[in-house]
Structure formats: C-alpha cells, structure tokens
Design an enzyme around this catalytic site. Sequence first.
Site, short mmCIF file in Angstrom:
data_model
loop_
_atom_site.label_atom_id
_atom_site.label_comp_id
_atom_site.label_asym_id
_atom_site.label_seq_id
_atom_site.Cartn_x
_atom_site.Cartn_y
_atom_site.Cartn_z
N LYS A 83 0.80 -1.22 0.00
CA LYS A 83 0.00 0.00 0.00
C LYS A 83 0.84 1.28 0.00
O LYS A 83 0.42 2.30 -0.56
CB LYS A 83 -0.97 0.01 1.18
CG LYS A 83 -2.10 -0.99 1.06
CD LYS A 83 -3.11 -0.79 2.18
CE LYS A 83 -4.31 -1.72 2.03
NZ LYS A 83 -5.35 -1.45 3.04
N ASP A 120 -10.32 3.11 1.47
CA ASP A 120 -10.52 2.62 2.84
C ASP A 120 -11.28 3.64 3.69
O ASP A 120 -12.16 3.27 4.47
CB ASP A 120 -9.18 2.31 3.50
CG ASP A 120 -8.58 1.00 3.03
OD1 ASP A 120 -9.34 0.12 2.60
OD2 ASP A 120 -7.35 0.85 3.08
#
Length: 303
Positions: A83, A120
């Site tokens: 990420k 997210d």
Amino acid sequence: MDGRTMTEPLHPVWISGAARLAGVIGYPVTHSRSPRLHGFWLARHRIDGAYLPLAIRPGDLAETLPALPRMGFRGVNLTLPHKELVLPLCDEVEPVARAIGAVNTLVFGEDHRIIGTNTDAWGFGAALAAGAPARDAAAPALVLGAGGAARAVVYALAEAGAGRILIANRTAERAAALIRDLAPHCPATVLEAVDWAARSDLLAGCGTLVNTTSLGLHGQPPLEIDLARADDRLVVSDIVYDPLETPVLKAARARGLVAVDGLGMLLHQAVPGFERWFGVRPVVDAALRRHVAADLIGAEAPC
C-alpha cells in the site's frame, strides 16, 4: 435477485476474450477475501470479467505493475505489504491517497497511466453510517492504533465532521507521526495524541470508539478496555472482521451500545473500485455479506 435466501451468486460468469480484468496484489495474497467479494458482484451483474489474486513480491512490484494494463487489466487492489510501496510507481495519486499516505486501489487509464487512490476511508465512513445511522458525527472520537488503517479511519471521521479525535497508540511516536501527517488535511478537526494506558478513562464524553489495532483478531490477544465510563450513546466500531464478534464488540452489545463490526468496511471500500473497473456501481447488502462472511468465525453475529 429473485428474493431467495442464498449466499452464492445466482448466475455463473462466462469469460470471453474481451473480458475486463481486475485483481488484488499482495504477498502473501491467499488470505484476501476480495476475489470472493468481487466475484459475487461479477456474477450478480453477469459481467464478462474476472477478479484475480496476484501474489507479487515487493521486490518485483516495480517491474510487474506496468505490465498489467498492457495485459488487459482495468485496475487492481493492493494489500500488505504494497500500500505504501506503490506510491512512487503511480503516474497520479489522488488527494485522498496522498493525505492518508497509502494506496489501496489502482485504476489503469486507456493510455496505461497508473492512477492511485484510497477507498478505505470512504469504506469505513459508509460502513459506520450504515451500522450507526444515529451516530453523533460531530462528537469527539477515540481511535485506537496509529497504522495505515488508523490513518484512513481518522481521515474519514474528520471528513464526517468530528470536532476532536483522540489517537491512542501503544507507541506514542507513531501517534505523533499520524497527527503530523494528517493535521494539514483535517483543518476543522483537532487531532490529539493521548496515553494508551488512559484509553478507558478517555471514553467519557466520546461519541465514537474505533479499534484499528490487531487486538481481538483471531489468534491475537483481546483488546482490553473498560466501557463502564462510556456514554450510553457511544458507538463502538472494530475494523477486525475475523472474528466478526470481537471481545470489544461483544462487551459493547452487553452494555447496550451500538456496535459496528469490521466486515462492513471491507465490503464498502470495494464499491468505488468495482465501479471504475467494470462500469457498474454494486450494492452492499445482506446477500453479499453472507457470501463473504460464510466461513468467518462468528458469521452469524449481528450486522
């Protein structure tokens, strides 16, 4: 859907040579529930496409990633440990991902440009809104943890209108780093690092508690926190989803508090990527939840 109670998609997907491709990159990637999740939507909407798990070592990411759009991929999700590693490999990083400091979704343009974003924060906010619609979004919040997930949660809480967010982490330096990085992107919210040992006492006056640590995860120690001082309107959220009913959520329900499990964040964060890759905006509903949660510990826990 025809209303029948079932966890499997109603229609199989037949893939042609024109299939749209997406996937999830991780190392390892066997734990990911994203193929099951996106596969359900592909079948539900009878889309000619596939969503594949891609096990790519961190050292191979820079070489492998540019080949994917040339192979017909429309985009991918990223899970650990990629990420943050992927940020310098993007041709464009959208503001939300830049603010959080991590990318979990890539969209490949027609010119093979790599666009990085982060869903997210949106996914957490959508799950919290669905699970606790009466929550006082402006009330102070207490966030436990200071990792990548905590950054997305803090960003989402600030975007929803929280006036003050307390961050408690076992390592104080990480909480300070989170505040340093996120404060410029959350100008209307006061971010404050607090002592991990004082987490139970700090619940008085808070409207939301979010656990972003691994405490409570299957195989890990439980999160120890005393909810006795919590206001009766406190909403307790745990982003852990295996088990669905973590000890802190069980304690919250026993105390009569609204509890929101972590599966909703996983489901909702997938919506924007699926829409951008496959051209259909999918719905998070009970059938999807049953399908993705089928083999989770405590899968019959309340939503």
